[in-house]
Motif scaffolding. Structure first.
Motif, PDB file in Angstrom:
ATOM      1  N   ARG A  86      73.387  12.947  -7.966  1.00 57.14           N
ATOM      2  CA  ARG A  86      72.802  12.839  -9.293  1.00 57.14           C
ATOM      3  C   ARG A  86      71.685  11.806  -9.235  1.00 57.14           C
ATOM      4  N   ILE A  87      70.508  12.198  -9.743  1.00 54.76           N
ATOM      5  CA  ILE A  87      69.398  11.242  -9.830  1.00 54.76           C
ATOM      6  C   ILE A  87      69.575  10.520 -11.150  1.00 54.76           C
ATOM      7  N   THR A  88      69.835   9.219 -11.110  1.00 58.24           N
ATOM      8  CA  THR A  88      70.102   8.530 -12.379  1.00 58.24           C
ATOM      9  C   THR A  88      68.843   7.910 -12.982  1.00 58.24           C
ATOM     10  N   VAL A 121      68.894  10.809   1.864  1.00 53.94           N
ATOM     11  CA  VAL A 121      69.078  11.143   0.450  1.00 53.94           C
ATOM     12  C   VAL A 121      67.765  10.918  -0.315  1.00 53.94           C
ATOM     13  N   THR A 122      67.054   9.853   0.003  1.00 52.14           N
ATOM     14  CA  THR A 122      65.747   9.620  -0.635  1.00 52.14           C
ATOM     15  C   THR A 122      64.802  10.781  -0.314  1.00 52.14           C
ATOM     16  N   ALA A 123      64.778  11.193   0.964  1.00 49.06           N
ATOM     17  CA  ALA A 123      63.900  12.291   1.377  1.00 49.06           C
ATOM     18  C   ALA A 123      64.291  13.595   0.676  1.00 49.06           C
ATOM     19  N   GLN A 124      65.594  13.862   0.618  1.00 48.39           N
ATOM     20  CA  GLN A 124      66.051  15.098  -0.037  1.00 48.39           C
ATOM     21  C   GLN A 124      65.662  15.105  -1.517  1.00 48.39           C
ATOM     22  N   THR A 125      65.698  13.944  -2.132  1.00 50.68           N
ATOM     23  CA  THR A 125      65.338  13.864  -3.547  1.00 50.68           C
ATOM     24  C   THR A 125      63.844  14.148  -3.722  1.00 50.68           C
ATOM     25  N   ILE A 126      63.026  13.617  -2.836  1.00 53.38           N
ATOM     26  CA  ILE A 126      61.579  13.882  -2.905  1.00 53.38           C
ATOM     27  C   ILE A 126      61.322  15.382  -2.731  1.00 53.38           C
ATOM     28  N   MET A 127      62.003  15.988  -1.752  1.00 54.69           N
ATOM     29  CA  MET A 127      61.784  17.397  -1.433  1.00 54.69           C
ATOM     30  C   MET A 127      62.440  18.350  -2.443  1.00 54.69           C
ATOM     31  N   ASP A 162      61.398   3.000  -7.945  1.00 54.99           N
ATOM     32  CA  ASP A 162      62.699   2.563  -8.461  1.00 54.99           C
ATOM     33  C   ASP A 162      63.702   3.718  -8.581  1.00 54.99           C
ATOM     34  N   LEU A 163      63.814   4.469  -7.503  1.00 54.15           N
ATOM     35  CA  LEU A 163      64.682   5.652  -7.502  1.00 54.15           C
ATOM     36  C   LEU A 163      66.155   5.268  -7.320  1.00 54.15           C
ATOM     37  N   HIS A 164      66.994   5.863  -8.151  1.00 55.21           N
ATOM     38  CA  HIS A 164      68.449   5.663  -8.043  1.00 55.21           C
ATOM     39  C   HIS A 164      69.141   7.018  -7.903  1.00 55.21           C
ATOM     40  N   VAL A 165      69.957   7.165  -6.880  1.00 53.81           N
ATOM     41  CA  VAL A 165      70.720   8.406  -6.686  1.00 53.81           C
ATOM     42  C   VAL A 165      72.161   8.032  -6.357  1.00 53.81           C
TER      43      VAL A 165
END
Ligand SMILES: Nc1ncnc2c1ncn2[C@@H]1O[C@H](COP(=O)(O)OP(=O)(O)OP(=O)(O)O)[C@@H](O)[C@H]1O
Ligand code: SF4
Ligand SMILES: [Mg+2]
Length: 327
Positions: free
Chosen positions: A62-64, A47-53, A7-10
């Motif tokens: 911003r990761i909300t 963006v999902t990949a960058q957030t994981i990395m 449930d990732l939100h960015v």
């Protein structure tokens, strides 16, 4: 499970307002498994990949909310140094553009060797030997000589192999490849893709393969997650999706792949454009473009329904997934 995104939100602050790039993405990949992440430009794959990395641009990003569990530990809850250590030892990323990711003033041997001198404390001589070994491993011919060359002296396909060598150097458990072959010719694409698949098997790594080309993933992926406007709209084993998509957007993507056996047939294209992420349509974000849309689609956001009757776990975020599957 090796990696589980929940449930990732960015979002991004932009001049036009808040762009909701990732809106509740959940996906998982296990050791030895390949997950292909698919979707048009701007759907939130990178963006999902960058957030994981841990390489998201913050700000404006911003990761909300959400969780990123790696081996069961939520990376977003760890302290920065701990998080960096877990990621450094456990995951690596391959980008589309090898030329801008490699250092132009260092030889390939120096760059590969650095992975071992810096992270493994090896001597320069041992690191050089390791570099040659890795170049052999990714099948760069004449590795012993070419280890002294600079990135610009290699072809695009060979440079991509060097990127892959860098990524596997420290034997990570997860590799994220973001459009790794988009810049290459079709034949070279297939070779690089085969190499990635082979290394993934050999090292039992998890592989997340981001692409907007459904054609390239059929042979290498186990599962597919299709993204639209920052959400997963369909997820299924790769062969099930090819046989019968359970979401109209996936169907549109499939119908727009050129096929050799249907030369001359006019290529289908999904009508309209991906949504503006500062003003995502109400209800199902795909409704303005969907040939199956009904009134309910404009008002009710479809959850990721479980597609029942499938052999393996499948999900579709469409109110009419049954009709789509049977149609
Ligand atoms: N640095 C940034 N600043 C502002 N907005 C951004 C930034 N990076 C991404 N975005 C927003 O996030 C959206 C999703 O971007 P993302 O790069 O994840 O798309 P993608 O699915 O990887 O597309 P592509 O197939 O073109 O690579 C973009 O359309 C943009 O609105
Ligand atoms: S929920 Fe409605 S608009 Fe969305 S994909 Fe399904 S049929 Fe189309
Ligand atoms: Mg991208």
């Amino acid at each position: 499970m090796l990696l589980e995104v929940r449930d990732l939100h960015v979002e991004f602050r932009t001049r036009d307002g808040v762009a909701k790039a990732v809106n509740g993405v959940s996906y998982a990949v296990d050791a030895g498994e390949t997950l292909a992440v698919l979707g048009e430009s701007g759907s939130g794959k990178s963006v999902t990949a960058q957030t994981i990395m841990g390489i998201l641009d913050v700000p404006p990003g911003r990761i909300t909310s959400g969780e990123i569990l790696f081996d069961g530990r939520d990376l977003l809850k760890l302290k920065e140094d701990e998080r960096r250590r877990v990621r450094g030892a456990g995951m690596a990323m391959i980008f589309q553009d090898a030329l801008s990711s490699l250092n132009p003033v260092l030889t390939v041997g120096e760059q590969l060797g650095e992975m071992f001198t810096v992270h493994r404390g090896m001597s320069r001589k041992d690191a050089r030997a390791k570099a040659v070994e890795l170049m052999d491993r990714v099948r760069i011919p004449a590795a012993r000589e070419r280890v002294r060359q600079y990135p610009h002296q290699f072809s695009g396909g060979m440079r991509q192999r060097i990127m892959i060598a860098m990524a596997i150097a420290l034997e990570p458990r997860l590799i994220i490849a973001d459009e790794p072959t988009t810049a290459l010719d079709v034949t070279v694409q297939a070779q690089v893709m085969d190499l990635l698949a082979e290394l993934r098997r050999e090292y039992r790594m998890g592989l997340i393969l981001i692409t907007h080309d459904l054609g390239v993933v059929a042979d290498v992926a186990d599962r597919i997650a299709v993204m639209y406007a920052g959400r997963i709209v369909e997820t299924a084993p790769v062969h099930d999706i090819y046989k019968a998509p359970a979401h109209p957007y996936t169907r549109g993507l499939l119908e727009s792949i050129p096929r050799l056996d249907q030369k001359g047939r006019e290529l289908y294209a999904i009508k309209g454009l991906p949504p503006n992420l500062t003003r995502i349509p109400s209800g199902c974000a795909f409704h303005p473009r969907c040939p199956m849309a009904q009134d309910v689609c404009r008002t009710d956001v479809p959850p990721l329904y479980e597609v029942t009757g499938a052999d393996a776990e499948r999900g579709s975020a469409c109110h009419f997934w049954r009709e789509c599957l049977n149609g």
